[in-house]
Scaffold this motif. Structure first.
Motif, PDB file in Angstrom:
ATOM      1  N   MET A  35       0.828  -1.203   0.000  1.00  0.00           N
ATOM      2  CA  MET A  35       0.000   0.000   0.000  1.00  0.00           C
ATOM      3  C   MET A  35       0.865   1.257   0.000  1.00  0.00           C
ATOM      4  O   MET A  35       0.560   2.242  -0.684  1.00  0.00           O
ATOM      5  CB  MET A  35      -0.937   0.017   1.214  1.00  0.00           C
ATOM      6  CG  MET A  35      -1.892   1.198   1.212  1.00  0.00           C
ATOM      7  SD  MET A  35      -3.054   1.214   2.595  1.00  0.00           S
ATOM      8  CE  MET A  35      -1.965   1.626   3.947  1.00  0.00           C
ATOM      9  N   ALA A  36       1.975   1.230   0.749  1.00  0.00           N
ATOM     10  CA  ALA A  36       2.844   2.402   0.855  1.00  0.00           C
ATOM     11  C   ALA A  36       3.536   2.720  -0.468  1.00  0.00           C
ATOM     12  O   ALA A  36       3.604   3.880  -0.881  1.00  0.00           O
ATOM     13  CB  ALA A  36       3.879   2.189   1.962  1.00  0.00           C
ATOM     14  N   GLY A  54      -6.935   4.250   1.930  1.00  0.00           N
ATOM     15  CA  GLY A  54      -7.622   3.160   2.597  1.00  0.00           C
ATOM     16  C   GLY A  54      -8.872   2.712   1.864  1.00  0.00           C
ATOM     17  O   GLY A  54      -9.378   1.614   2.104  1.00  0.00           O
ATOM     18  N   VAL A  55      -9.377   3.548   0.952  1.00  0.00           N
ATOM     19  CA  VAL A  55     -10.560   3.191   0.158  1.00  0.00           C
ATOM     20  C   VAL A  55     -10.277   1.960  -0.686  1.00  0.00           C
ATOM     21  O   VAL A  55     -11.051   1.003  -0.719  1.00  0.00           O
ATOM     22  CB  VAL A  55     -10.972   4.376  -0.739  1.00  0.00           C
ATOM     23  CG1 VAL A  55     -12.039   3.952  -1.741  1.00  0.00           C
ATOM     24  CG2 VAL A  55     -11.465   5.535   0.113  1.00  0.00           C
ATOM     25  N   TYR A  56      -9.161   1.951  -1.379  1.00  0.00           N
ATOM     26  CA  TYR A  56      -8.820   0.838  -2.268  1.00  0.00           C
ATOM     27  C   TYR A  56      -8.379  -0.378  -1.457  1.00  0.00           C
ATOM     28  O   TYR A  56      -8.623  -1.515  -1.868  1.00  0.00           O
ATOM     29  CB  TYR A  56      -7.736   1.284  -3.243  1.00  0.00           C
ATOM     30  CG  TYR A  56      -8.009   2.660  -3.782  1.00  0.00           C
ATOM     31  CD1 TYR A  56      -9.069   2.884  -4.653  1.00  0.00           C
ATOM     32  CD2 TYR A  56      -7.248   3.761  -3.367  1.00  0.00           C
ATOM     33  CE1 TYR A  56      -9.344   4.157  -5.113  1.00  0.00           C
ATOM     34  CE2 TYR A  56      -7.520   5.032  -3.827  1.00  0.00           C
ATOM     35  CZ  TYR A  56      -8.572   5.230  -4.692  1.00  0.00           C
ATOM     36  OH  TYR A  56      -8.861   6.492  -5.127  1.00  0.00           O
ATOM     37  N   PHE A  57      -7.740  -0.129  -0.348  1.00  0.00           N
ATOM     38  CA  PHE A  57      -7.429  -1.204   0.597  1.00  0.00           C
ATOM     39  C   PHE A  57      -8.715  -1.897   1.021  1.00  0.00           C
ATOM     40  O   PHE A  57      -8.793  -3.134   1.070  1.00  0.00           O
ATOM     41  CB  PHE A  57      -6.701  -0.612   1.806  1.00  0.00           C
ATOM     42  CG  PHE A  57      -6.277  -1.618   2.835  1.00  0.00           C
ATOM     43  CD1 PHE A  57      -5.022  -2.217   2.770  1.00  0.00           C
ATOM     44  CD2 PHE A  57      -7.112  -1.961   3.882  1.00  0.00           C
ATOM     45  CE1 PHE A  57      -4.620  -3.141   3.729  1.00  0.00           C
ATOM     46  CE2 PHE A  57      -6.722  -2.877   4.849  1.00  0.00           C
ATOM     47  CZ  PHE A  57      -5.470  -3.468   4.763  1.00  0.00           C
ATOM     48  N   SER A 236      -5.526   5.025   6.178  1.00  0.00           N
ATOM     49  CA  SER A 236      -5.020   5.987   5.199  1.00  0.00           C
ATOM     50  C   SER A 236      -3.937   6.878   5.803  1.00  0.00           C
ATOM     51  O   SER A 236      -2.939   7.191   5.140  1.00  0.00           O
ATOM     52  CB  SER A 236      -6.170   6.851   4.675  1.00  0.00           C
ATOM     53  OG  SER A 236      -7.137   6.065   4.002  1.00  0.00           O
ATOM     54  N   VAL A 237      -4.135   7.286   7.054  1.00  0.00           N
ATOM     55  CA  VAL A 237      -3.158   8.148   7.717  1.00  0.00           C
ATOM     56  C   VAL A 237      -1.830   7.419   7.880  1.00  0.00           C
ATOM     57  O   VAL A 237      -0.755   7.991   7.639  1.00  0.00           O
ATOM     58  CB  VAL A 237      -3.690   8.617   9.083  1.00  0.00           C
ATOM     59  CG1 VAL A 237      -2.620   9.392   9.844  1.00  0.00           C
ATOM     60  CG2 VAL A 237      -4.927   9.493   8.895  1.00  0.00           C
ATOM     61  N   GLU A 238      -1.886   6.163   8.285  1.00  0.00           N
ATOM     62  CA  GLU A 238      -0.655   5.395   8.443  1.00  0.00           C
ATOM     63  C   GLU A 238       0.063   5.215   7.108  1.00  0.00           C
ATOM     64  O   GLU A 238       1.295   5.185   7.050  1.00  0.00           O
ATOM     65  CB  GLU A 238      -0.952   4.045   9.082  1.00  0.00           C
ATOM     66  CG  GLU A 238      -1.300   4.141  10.560  1.00  0.00           C
ATOM     67  CD  GLU A 238      -1.582   2.794  11.184  1.00  0.00           C
ATOM     68  OE1 GLU A 238      -1.647   1.795  10.424  1.00  0.00           O
ATOM     69  OE2 GLU A 238      -1.744   2.731  12.419  1.00  0.00           O
ATOM     70  N   GLY A 239      -0.703   5.097   6.017  1.00  0.00           N
ATOM     71  CA  GLY A 239      -0.073   5.018   4.706  1.00  0.00           C
ATOM     72  C   GLY A 239       0.729   6.272   4.394  1.00  0.00           C
ATOM     73  O   GLY A 239       1.853   6.196   3.889  1.00  0.00           O
ATOM     74  N   ALA A 258       6.930   1.355   6.325  1.00  0.00           N
ATOM     75  CA  ALA A 258       5.903   0.378   6.688  1.00  0.00           C
ATOM     76  C   ALA A 258       6.383  -0.534   7.807  1.00  0.00           C
ATOM     77  O   ALA A 258       5.625  -0.869   8.725  1.00  0.00           O
ATOM     78  CB  ALA A 258       5.522  -0.448   5.456  1.00  0.00           C
ATOM     79  N   PHE A 259       7.649  -0.938   7.752  1.00  0.00           N
ATOM     80  CA  PHE A 259       8.192  -1.787   8.806  1.00  0.00           C
ATOM     81  C   PHE A 259       8.243  -1.043  10.141  1.00  0.00           C
ATOM     82  O   PHE A 259       7.920  -1.604  11.190  1.00  0.00           O
ATOM     83  CB  PHE A 259       9.583  -2.282   8.423  1.00  0.00           C
ATOM     84  CG  PHE A 259       9.579  -3.584   7.686  1.00  0.00           C
ATOM     85  CD1 PHE A 259       9.847  -4.772   8.330  1.00  0.00           C
ATOM     86  CD2 PHE A 259       9.281  -3.633   6.324  1.00  0.00           C
ATOM     87  CE1 PHE A 259       9.836  -5.978   7.670  1.00  0.00           C
ATOM     88  CE2 PHE A 259       9.266  -4.836   5.643  1.00  0.00           C
ATOM     89  CZ  PHE A 259       9.539  -6.009   6.306  1.00  0.00           C
ATOM     90  N   VAL A 260       8.650   0.222  10.117  1.00  0.00           N
ATOM     91  CA  VAL A 260       8.738   1.001  11.352  1.00  0.00           C
ATOM     92  C   VAL A 260       7.372   1.126  12.016  1.00  0.00           C
ATOM     93  O   VAL A 260       7.211   0.843  13.212  1.00  0.00           O
ATOM     94  CB  VAL A 260       9.327   2.401  11.061  1.00  0.00           C
ATOM     95  CG1 VAL A 260       9.184   3.295  12.290  1.00  0.00           C
ATOM     96  CG2 VAL A 260      10.787   2.298  10.657  1.00  0.00           C
TER      97      VAL A 260
END
Length: 326
Positions: A35-36, A54-57, A236-239, A258-260
């Motif tokens: 995603m990222a 997050g919509v497409y997720f 979405s915010v985390e992305g 993403a790992f962090v």
């Protein structure tokens, strides 16, 4: 780039020897990494910050869950084909609306998309299960090979991740990818050169959303469950944070971001209840001292170290002609 790929390969080699919990966390890290990196096409290379990824997720996740639970014997290729197709159609539709706006208005429109989809997931009980979600999602085999085990599913996820990374790498290295960077840096100049900047941004929006649907499908298959809490605004915010922390316009940087964030969520949260404070502090430190992100900062330090080494060797190279003349 080469050392980053070596690090990813090392993770793939070590993961099967770790305990089940760490295997799960690493697998989820690669899922969010997909995603990222898809968001990096839009945010890093095109310069459009979206809060609606997050919509497409969500569409990828729910389409996989509904098909896997409602259609007996559905193949895993059908699940991913449906996720890609729905995400592409949705991104193509929403792109017409979102690309009309610029700046903070683009951010707010994509934010509204995210809230609408979360509302549908929460309220559409007959299709999504409402707040109960869709449990018991099976994992179809891959060409007759079972991926039910955590190690098998990890390698499957890693393979999908590498395929997505490779495709997007070719994309950003293409003339189309170079034009996206030009639009990000100076859109008016690109228009003067004859580029259709609206069409380029629209295509970047569609491509970014399409690949994000893959991460949602993998998320559902790993957890065997999907619910509204998985597709909230925080997804979405985390992305966005993953791309910002790792390094925009690098592709590999968002993977480290993403790992962090994933390890902060699932590992640090075991010991600290309010782990979001640590996440926020990490983001503030990155903005203040490494605006280019983790990967960008590492590459800058390596370049500085290399430059110092060349400067140290320069006097020795200049001394050789003098010695020959004497």
């Amino acid at each position: 780039m080469k050392w980053a790929l070596v690090a990813l390969a090392a993770v793939a080699v070590v993961t099967p020897f770790l305990d089940d919990y760490l295997q799960t966390v690493i697998t989820r890290s690669f899922i969010f990494a997909i995603m990222a990196v898809s968001l990096d096409i839009l945010m890093g290379y095109t310069g459009l910050r979206s809060m609606g990824h997050g919509v497409y997720f969500a569409f990828g996740a729910y389409s996989a869950a509904i098909l896997a639970t409602k259609v007996p014997g559905v193949s895993i290729f059908t699940l991913f084909g449906a996720a890609l197709g729905l995400s592409l159609l949705l991104a193509a539709f929403l792109g017409f609306l979102a690309i009309q706006a610029v700046g903070v208005y683009f951010l707010m429109i994509t934010l509204s998309f995210s809230m609408v989809v979360w509302g549908l997931a929460y309220r559409w009980h007959t299709l999504t299960g409402g707040d109960n979600g869709i449990p018991g999602v099976p994992r179809p085999p891959l060409m007759g090979i079972s991926i039910d085990g955590e190690v098998a599913f990890f390698f499957f996820t890693f393979g999908v991740f590498m395929a997505v990374l490779g495709i997007l790498y070719v994309l950003v290295r293409s003339p189309f990818g170079k034009s996206l960077v030009g639009i990000r840096e100076h859109e008016a100049r690109m228009k003067m050169l004859g580029y259709n900047t609206w069409l380029h941004k629209y295509l970047a929006f569609v491509i970014s959303g399409t690949f994000a649907g893959i991460s949602g499908t993998l998320w559902t298959l790993q957890n065997r469950f999907i619910g509204p809490s998985d597709v909230e605004l925080v997804t979405s915010v985390e992305g966005l944070l993953m791309v910002a922390l790792g390094g925009p316009a690098t592709l590999v940087g968002p993977v480290f971001g993403a790992f962090v964030i994933t390890f902060l969520r699932y590992w640090v949260s075991i010991y600290i209840e309010r782990w979001y404070i640590i996440l926020g502090t990490t983001y503030i430190v990155t903005v203040l001292y490494a605006r280019e992100g983790i990967l960008g900062r590492i590459e800058a330090l390596l370049a500085q170290w290399k430059g110092q080494g060349e400067d140290a060797a320069a006097p020795q190279l200049q001394k050789q002609p003098g010695e020959a003349s004497t």
